[in-house]
Structure formats: structure tokens, C-alpha cells
Scaffold this motif. Structure first.
Motif, short mmCIF file in Angstrom:
data_model
loop_
_atom_site.label_atom_id
_atom_site.label_comp_id
_atom_site.label_asym_id
_atom_site.label_seq_id
_atom_site.Cartn_x
_atom_site.Cartn_y
_atom_site.Cartn_z
N PHE A 7 26.30 71.41 24.59
CA PHE A 7 27.14 72.44 23.99
C PHE A 7 28.20 71.77 23.13
N TRP A 29 26.61 81.95 29.19
CA TRP A 29 25.15 81.82 29.05
C TRP A 29 24.44 82.52 30.21
N VAL A 179 23.39 73.24 21.13
CA VAL A 179 23.93 74.58 20.88
C VAL A 179 25.37 74.42 20.40
N SER A 180 25.65 74.87 19.19
CA SER A 180 26.96 74.64 18.58
C SER A 180 27.57 75.96 18.12
N HIS A 181 28.90 75.95 18.01
CA HIS A 181 29.63 77.18 17.66
C HIS A 181 30.72 76.88 16.65
N THR A 185 29.44 73.80 14.62
CA THR A 185 28.15 73.80 13.92
C THR A 185 28.17 72.82 12.75
N VAL A 208 20.70 75.01 17.66
CA VAL A 208 21.21 76.39 17.62
C VAL A 208 22.60 76.38 17.01
N THR A 209 22.81 77.23 16.00
CA THR A 209 24.14 77.39 15.41
C THR A 209 24.58 78.84 15.61
N LEU A 281 26.78 83.65 23.33
CA LEU A 281 25.97 83.19 24.46
C LEU A 281 25.56 84.35 25.36
N VAL A 286 19.69 85.31 22.19
CA VAL A 286 20.24 83.96 22.01
C VAL A 286 20.09 83.17 23.31
N ILE A 290 17.66 79.67 24.03
CA ILE A 290 18.14 78.41 24.56
C ILE A 290 17.38 78.05 25.84
#
Length: 296
Positions: A7, A29, A179-181, A185, A208-209, A281, A286, A290
Motif C-alpha cells: 500500500f 479493504w 495499490v497506491s492513492h 500514485t 492499482v491507482t 478501498l 476495487v 486487489i
């Protein structure tokens, strides 16, 4: 092969406890997985959470959030390049939010209004209208986000420090779902783009962005030449179309890479600014994407 999950968080995390923040992401998540009757597919010790919140805050002028916001909104100490970056970003925010030039002009004094959009007063006007019209999307928070993205993209010391922290989360010889936010990202994209799979480096089954600003024009220009990270087998991008950070989907029209990116643009993010990680999440699709990537 055993897979791990990494993450990568965004900005404004300074002063938080890294372990507690990791637990928050896992809890969000879990909420999304529960909507499909699923639970965590891996033990928590195989979930990595590189934390750079304090490092970023210390390297970006060292001011507290409130004072930093006041400085940015005033435009103090900005060079021409930073001012141009922020003006370009905020003009796209203006267009995305449906804010007319007349609305901006209405909050400005006559002298600034006559000088038009190519001045800092006009930027201040956009931020003022955001404060007034978009719940949860304060002008100060948007300005701070834009400032941090600019600093990461243009200051080698900041970029190297954040990239090194993210790189340290990868385990040699183990496949990593990433998985990035938000700002994360951009950091994740730079790290993965620099990886050389031929040299036995990282292997990413799914990138994942979430709430990504990569397709904003000034950001896209700063990360050119754009391309699909060679170490990433697939790329999945999700956004809420009301998110004032993720202005555009990563489609060929806005972010043309080969192979193309799979986009989900109908996330209903219930957080106040439509950008919060819990809303991403917690989305069932989504969360399941993941999950399936981690299971392999």
C-alpha cells in the motif's frame, strides 16, 4: 509464488502512526471485501506499508498545514515555474468543477479581474470559489496538494527520499501487488517505471491507482515520456468522477500507454471530498480486484 501487497499512501499523513495508518487501510479493504463475501487473502505481515508522511512534511518547507496553506494561497516565495504549475493545475480543477470565469471574477476586486486568468489573484479566486461551492474540497487543501505534487516532481532530494522509502518495501524474489492513492500514485508510477525487470528487479502482477492525478496536464508533462511500467503485468485505475484530485481517467485520450490501462470511473466515494482512501478501498469491485491479484 507467494505474493505480497504494498500500500502506498498520499500526502497529508504527517504526524500519524504508521502502524495505525496501515491498520486503517486494511480495515477499509476488509469493508470492500465483505461486500463480496470475502476476507483478507493473506496474513497482515505480507502487507507492506512504506510510510513517508513525516519525511514529506519535513522536506516541503517544514511548515504546519495551516501556515503552509496561508503561504501558498498568498503566493509567497514562488518562482515562475511553480506558479505556472499551480495555475495550470488549478485551471483544470476549475474546468472539471464547472466553475465559470464569471464566478471567479465575481469574487475578485476589479483590478485583478481586469488582469485576467494569467495572474495569482485569479488563482486565489478559483480557490475561493472552491471553498464556497464544493463541500469537502477546500481551496487550501487543493493548494497544498498541488504544492506537494510540484515539490515531489521537481525537487530531486524529495523525490529520491520518497522513492527510496517505497523501494525498500519490495521483497526481492517475491511478486508484489501495488495499490497506491493520490500523490502516492505518482510516486509509485515513478518507482515502477524506473524498475528494470530484465535485471531481476520487481515483478508486479497488478498495479492499482486510486484517485490519481497522473492525467492532469502539468503532472503528465512532468513525468514524460509516459509509458506502462515494464514490471507491471496489468494496471487498474479507479476514480470517482467528482474527485477534485483525480480530474481525468487514465484512458488513451488522457494517458496513452501500451498496453492500455483498465479504468473504473463509477466509484461512488462517500467521503466528504470524494477522494478519501476509505471510499476507494471500500468499493466492492476495487477490493475484489486487489484480492484476486493477491490470490493469483
Amino acid at each position: 509464488m507467494t505474493r505480497e501487497l504494498i500500500f502506498i499512501h498520499g500526502r497529508a499523513q504527517q504526524g500519524k502512526d504508521a502502524l495505525a495508518l496501515k491498520q486503517e487501510w486494511i480495515a477499509h479493504w476488509r469493508d470492500g471485501l465483505a461486500k463480496s463475501g470475502l476476507d483478507l487473502p493473506l496474513p497482515e505481515d505480507r502487507i507492506r506499508f512504506p510510510f513517508f508522511g513525516d519525511t514529506l512534511a519535513q522536506m516541503v518547507e517544514g511548515l504546519g498545514p495551516e501556515e503552509a496553506a496561508r503561504v501558498i494561497v498568498r503566493g509567497d516565495g514562488m518562482d515562475r515555474d511553480q506558479e505556472a504549475f499551480m495555475r495550470g493545475y488549478l485551471q483544470e480543477v476549475q474546468a472539471h468543477a464547472g466553475i465559470s470565469d464569471a464566478e471567479v471574477a465575481d469574487v475578485l476586486d476589479p483590478q485583478v479581474r481586469e488582469r485576467g486568468p494569467l495572474n495569482w489573484g485569479w488563482v486565489q479566486g478559483i480557490l475561493s470559489v472552491l471553498d464556497r461551492n464544493l463541500p469537502g474540497a477546500s481551496g487550501a487543501s487543493v493548494a497544498l496538494f498541488t504544492r506537494d505534487v510540484y515539490q515531489y516532481l521537481t525537487q530531486p532530494g524529495i523525490r529520491q527520499a520518497l522513492d527510496a522509502g517505497v523501494l525498500s518495501a519490495f521483497t526481492p524474489g517475491r511478486q508484489s501487488v501495488v495499490v497506491s492513492h493520490s500523490l502516492g500514485t505518482v510516486v509509485a508510477y515513478n518507482v515502477l517505471r524506473a524498475a528494470d525487470p530484465a535485471a531481476g528487479g520487481m515483478e508486479v502482477p497488478l498495479f492499482v491507482t486510486l484517485g490519481s492525478p497522473l492525467a492532469v496536464t502539468v503532472v503528465k508533462k512532468a513525468v514524460r515520456p509516459i509509458g506502462h511500467p515494464r514490471c507491471a503485468a496489468r494496471w487498474f485505475n479507479a476514480m470517482d468522477e467528482r474527485d477534485v484530485v483525480a480530474l481525468f481517467p487514465l484512458t488513451p485520450e488522457h494517458f496513452d500507454v501500451d498496453p492500455s490501462i483498465e479504468n473504473k470511473t463509477d466509484v461512488d466515494n462517500p467521503t466528504e471530498n470524494r477522494h478519501g482512501i476509505s471510499g476507494y478501498l471500500g468499493d466492492a469491485q476495487v477490493a475484489r480486484r486487489i484480492h484476486d491479484a493477491v490470490v493469483g
